[in-house]
Design a protein around this motif. Structure first.
Motif, PDB file in Angstrom:
ATOM      1  N   LEU A  29       0.778  15.293 -11.524  1.00  0.00           N
ATOM      2  CA  LEU A  29       0.393  15.411  -9.903  1.00  0.00           C
ATOM      3  C   LEU A  29      -0.616  15.338  -9.950  1.00  0.00           C
ATOM      4  O   LEU A  29      -1.744  16.175 -10.547  1.00  0.00           O
ATOM      5  CB  LEU A  29       1.311  17.091 -10.470  1.00  0.00           C
ATOM      6  N   ASN A  30      -0.846  15.375  -8.583  1.00  0.00           N
ATOM      7  CA  ASN A  30      -1.856  14.596  -8.115  1.00  0.00           C
ATOM      8  C   ASN A  30      -2.725  15.315  -6.761  1.00  0.00           C
ATOM      9  O   ASN A  30      -2.337  14.012  -5.792  1.00  0.00           O
ATOM     10  CB  ASN A  30      -2.869  13.052  -8.487  1.00  0.00           C
ATOM     11  N   ALA A  31      -2.318  16.372  -6.133  1.00  0.00           N
ATOM     12  CA  ALA A  31      -2.426  16.509  -4.569  1.00  0.00           C
ATOM     13  C   ALA A  31      -3.576  15.921  -4.210  1.00  0.00           C
ATOM     14  O   ALA A  31      -3.827  15.137  -2.980  1.00  0.00           O
ATOM     15  CB  ALA A  31      -2.386  17.947  -4.648  1.00  0.00           C
ATOM     16  N   THR A  32      -4.877  16.182  -5.048  1.00  0.00           N
ATOM     17  CA  THR A  32      -5.398  15.602  -4.072  1.00  0.00           C
ATOM     18  C   THR A  32      -5.804  13.931  -4.036  1.00  0.00           C
ATOM     19  O   THR A  32      -6.671  13.705  -2.745  1.00  0.00           O
ATOM     20  CB  THR A  32      -7.402  15.062  -5.066  1.00  0.00           C
ATOM     21  N   HIS A  33      -5.527  12.697  -4.641  1.00  0.00           N
ATOM     22  CA  HIS A  33      -4.875  11.591  -3.923  1.00  0.00           C
ATOM     23  C   HIS A  33      -3.904  11.357  -2.888  1.00  0.00           C
ATOM     24  O   HIS A  33      -4.006  10.781  -2.112  1.00  0.00           O
ATOM     25  CB  HIS A  33      -4.176  11.083  -5.134  1.00  0.00           C
ATOM     26  N   GLU A  34      -3.032  12.899  -2.800  1.00  0.00           N
ATOM     27  CA  GLU A  34      -1.836  12.819  -1.408  1.00  0.00           C
ATOM     28  C   GLU A  34      -2.995  12.703  -0.362  1.00  0.00           C
ATOM     29  O   GLU A  34      -2.415  12.010   0.590  1.00  0.00           O
ATOM     30  CB  GLU A  34      -0.503  14.036  -1.964  1.00  0.00           C
ATOM     31  N   ILE A  35      -3.826  14.028  -0.350  1.00  0.00           N
ATOM     32  CA  ILE A  35      -4.044  14.478   0.802  1.00  0.00           C
ATOM     33  C   ILE A  35      -4.971  13.849   0.993  1.00  0.00           C
ATOM     34  O   ILE A  35      -5.569  12.999   2.464  1.00  0.00           O
ATOM     35  CB  ILE A  35      -4.909  16.024   0.525  1.00  0.00           C
ATOM     36  N   ALA A  36      -5.869  12.695   0.238  1.00  0.00           N
ATOM     37  CA  ALA A  36      -6.596  11.380   0.516  1.00  0.00           C
ATOM     38  C   ALA A  36      -6.008  10.681   1.108  1.00  0.00           C
ATOM     39  O   ALA A  36      -6.270   9.926   2.952  1.00  0.00           O
ATOM     40  CB  ALA A  36      -7.412  11.132  -0.754  1.00  0.00           C
ATOM     41  N   ASP A  37      -5.429  10.043   0.645  1.00  0.00           N
ATOM     42  CA  ASP A  37      -4.025   9.023   1.518  1.00  0.00           C
ATOM     43  C   ASP A  37      -3.719   9.332   2.546  1.00  0.00           C
ATOM     44  O   ASP A  37      -4.089   8.771   3.144  1.00  0.00           O
ATOM     45  CB  ASP A  37      -3.163   8.830   0.554  1.00  0.00           C
ATOM     46  N   ALA A  38      -2.928  10.886   2.751  1.00  0.00           N
ATOM     47  CA  ALA A  38      -3.167  11.081   4.011  1.00  0.00           C
ATOM     48  C   ALA A  38      -3.829  11.336   5.501  1.00  0.00           C
ATOM     49  O   ALA A  38      -4.154  10.594   6.026  1.00  0.00           O
ATOM     50  CB  ALA A  38      -2.317  12.537   4.230  1.00  0.00           C
ATOM     51  N   ILE A  39      -5.277  11.260   4.590  1.00  0.00           N
ATOM     52  CA  ILE A  39      -6.111  11.385   5.742  1.00  0.00           C
ATOM     53  C   ILE A  39      -6.501   9.957   5.900  1.00  0.00           C
ATOM     54  O   ILE A  39      -6.578   9.450   6.849  1.00  0.00           O
ATOM     55  CB  ILE A  39      -7.692  12.513   4.703  1.00  0.00           C
ATOM     56  N   LEU A  40      -6.554   9.666   4.913  1.00  0.00           N
ATOM     57  CA  LEU A  40      -6.937   8.005   5.432  1.00  0.00           C
ATOM     58  C   LEU A  40      -6.330   7.313   6.449  1.00  0.00           C
ATOM     59  O   LEU A  40      -6.371   5.987   7.432  1.00  0.00           O
ATOM     60  CB  LEU A  40      -7.030   7.006   4.153  1.00  0.00           C
ATOM     61  N   ARG A  41      -4.229   7.603   6.019  1.00  0.00           N
ATOM     62  CA  ARG A  41      -3.206   6.916   7.389  1.00  0.00           C
ATOM     63  C   ARG A  41      -4.033   7.343   8.789  1.00  0.00           C
ATOM     64  O   ARG A  41      -3.965   7.181   9.429  1.00  0.00           O
ATOM     65  CB  ARG A  41      -2.204   7.480   6.344  1.00  0.00           C
ATOM     66  N   GLY A  42      -3.975   8.416   8.700  1.00  0.00           N
ATOM     67  CA  GLY A  42      -4.367   9.321   9.713  1.00  0.00           C
ATOM     68  C   GLY A  42      -5.239   8.562  10.971  1.00  0.00           C
ATOM     69  O   GLY A  42      -5.486   8.160  11.677  1.00  0.00           O
ATOM     70  N   MET A  43      -6.617   8.597  10.052  1.00  0.00           N
ATOM     71  CA  MET A  43      -7.968   7.951  10.779  1.00  0.00           C
ATOM     72  C   MET A  43      -7.165   6.024  11.287  1.00  0.00           C
ATOM     73  O   MET A  43      -7.724   5.760  12.272  1.00  0.00           O
ATOM     74  CB  MET A  43      -8.773   8.441   9.996  1.00  0.00           C
ATOM     75  N   ALA A  44      -6.837   5.927  10.428  1.00  0.00           N
ATOM     76  CA  ALA A  44      -5.726   4.264  10.709  1.00  0.00           C
ATOM     77  C   ALA A  44      -5.304   4.245  11.937  1.00  0.00           C
ATOM     78  O   ALA A  44      -6.108   3.603  12.356  1.00  0.00           O
ATOM     79  CB  ALA A  44      -5.202   3.531   9.654  1.00  0.00           C
ATOM     80  N   ALA A  45      -4.466   5.097  12.170  1.00  0.00           N
ATOM     81  CA  ALA A  45      -3.857   5.340  13.134  1.00  0.00           C
ATOM     82  C   ALA A  45      -4.583   5.396  13.954  1.00  0.00           C
ATOM     83  O   ALA A  45      -4.048   4.992  15.315  1.00  0.00           O
ATOM     84  CB  ALA A  45      -2.721   6.191  12.522  1.00  0.00           C
ATOM     85  N   ARG A  46      -5.220   6.346  14.127  1.00  0.00           N
ATOM     86  CA  ARG A  46      -5.757   6.795  14.900  1.00  0.00           C
ATOM     87  C   ARG A  46      -7.059   5.551  15.487  1.00  0.00           C
ATOM     88  O   ARG A  46      -6.704   5.532  17.160  1.00  0.00           O
ATOM     89  CB  ARG A  46      -7.306   8.214  15.164  1.00  0.00           C
ATOM     90  N   ARG A  47      -7.498   4.812  14.848  1.00  0.00           N
ATOM     91  CA  ARG A  47      -8.466   3.951  15.477  1.00  0.00           C
ATOM     92  C   ARG A  47      -7.392   2.197  16.414  1.00  0.00           C
ATOM     93  O   ARG A  47      -8.079   2.489  16.560  1.00  0.00           O
ATOM     94  CB  ARG A  47      -8.783   3.028  14.443  1.00  0.00           C
ATOM     95  N   LYS A  48      -5.829   2.535  15.573  1.00  0.00           N
ATOM     96  CA  LYS A  48      -5.322   1.743  16.394  1.00  0.00           C
ATOM     97  C   LYS A  48      -4.540   2.566  18.148  1.00  0.00           C
ATOM     98  O   LYS A  48      -4.819   1.476  18.233  1.00  0.00           O
ATOM     99  CB  LYS A  48      -3.926   1.952  15.506  1.00  0.00           C
ATOM    100  N   ARG A  49      -4.572   3.587  17.957  1.00  0.00           N
ATOM    101  CA  ARG A  49      -4.497   4.351  19.201  1.00  0.00           C
ATOM    102  C   ARG A  49      -5.133   3.316  20.220  1.00  0.00           C
ATOM    103  O   ARG A  49      -5.707   3.726  21.354  1.00  0.00           O
ATOM    104  CB  ARG A  49      -3.715   5.319  18.962  1.00  0.00           C
TER     105      ARG A  49
END
Length: 327
Positions: free
Chosen positions: A307-327
């Motif tokens: 179980l590695n919540a650290t990487h799951e959270i980091a992935d979610a941050i990167l996805r969220g920031m990428a989606a913002r840039r596209k918008r």
């Protein structure tokens, strides 16, 4: 991770927590945020706020008090944790015009919609479109760090036979009691691992274990193949996780159980007297996942997905920031 961390390494990141000396609480808030930042390969600026009354009384619902160092230019990413940090997280998101991606670790006690991403442990049952829940909490452990720490403590534990078992002892807290009777039971069970499984034990008590309880366990292990950290020098906790073939951990710390489960090694949980609905949900979920089993004085072998919540959270941050840039 879903996006290379090299692109993230150039962004400016703040970690925002409250001053522990002023408000108490846990260094775990800051450790969790540092773990996420390290997974993103960013070097964060750590800011600790110390609002005066009445601002401190009104947190997390009230406004942010003026604070030195909390001013433009605003960072690309803010990771906030702790009740006193929440008013500042709201303020920064608003004043940056939404340019700062604001992440809150733990339940903010206000609507998650006021932030870009909120992480909370699954046992908190927090819900929302931008809420990420995981079984375990973020941390700073990596395979490289465990391997390095395992090498560092080799002179201390290299004489122990295998299987080597790390024993992580917490203690009494707000919901659990680590009694002397429990210490006698645990000491006898640990001694049984040596006698019946030829195990080598690596034991680290904590400040909450209690002197009497730690002494009782040490008495049961006297003359046996066991190393017990005496509190001097650097804590061998991470090294023990790296050296271990299996891990025995008391149930009173979500972080300790979660860090043990990040190794992929069998985790046995010592259930103490007491508990709460949240702890019960957490432990039952760990058992259901297959990462952990109750400790009954026996050793078994099984496999599970670490179980590695650290990487799951980091992935979610990167996805969220990428989606913002596209918008």
């Amino acid at each position: 991770m879903t996006e290379t961390t090299s692109s993230a390494s150039a962004m400016e990141c703040w970690i925002l927590t409250h001053d522990i000396a002023a408000f108490g609480g846990m260094t775990g808030f800051e450790v969790q945020a540092l773990g996420v930042a390290e997974a993103l390969n960013v070097t964060p600026v750590v800011k600790r706020v110390k609002p005066c009354a009445p601002y401190s009384w009104l947190a997390p619902w009230g406004p942010a008090a003026p604070a030195e160092g909390i001013a433009p230019p605003w960072p690309d990413l803010l990771i906030a944790s702790g009740r006193q940090s929440i008013p500042y997280a709201r303020m920064i998101r608003r004043r940056s015009g939404g340019r700062t991606f604001v992440v809150v670790l733990q339940d903010p006690r206000v609507s998650p919609r006021q932030f870009d991403l909120v992480w909370a442990p699954a046992h908190d049952r927090l819900q929302g479109a931008n809420v990420l829940s995981t079984l375990t909490s973020p941390h700073r452990l990596t395979r490289e760090k465990l391997a390095a720490e395992a090498r560092r403590i080799e002179p201390l534990v290299g004489h122990l036979p295998r299987p080597r078992v790390a024993v992580l002892l917490g203690g009494t807290n707000a919901v659990y009691t680590f009694s002397e009777d429990a210490a006698r039971r645990i000491g006898a069970q640990l001694a049984g691992l040596v006698d019946h499984h030829q195990a080598g034990l690596m034991v680290t008590p904590s400040r909450r274990t209690g002197e009497a309880q730690a002494h009782i366990i040490a008495e049961h292990l006297a003359g046996k193949s066991a190393f017990i950290w005496d509190g001097t020098g650097e804590n061998p906790y991470f090294g023990m996780l790296g050296q271990a073939d299996a891990i025995v951990v008391t149930c009173d710390s979500v972080n300790m159980v979660g860090e043990a489960a990040s190794t992929g090694k069998p985790v046995y949980v010592i259930e103490l007297e007491g508990g709460s609905p949240k702890f019960r949900r957490f432990l039952d979920a760990m058992y259901a996942h297959g990462a952990a089993r109750p400790f009954v004085g026996q050793l078994e072998s099984w496999e599970y997905e670490p179980l590695n919540a650290t990487h799951e959270i980091a992935d979610a941050i990167l996805r969220g920031m990428a989606a913002r840039r596209k918008r």
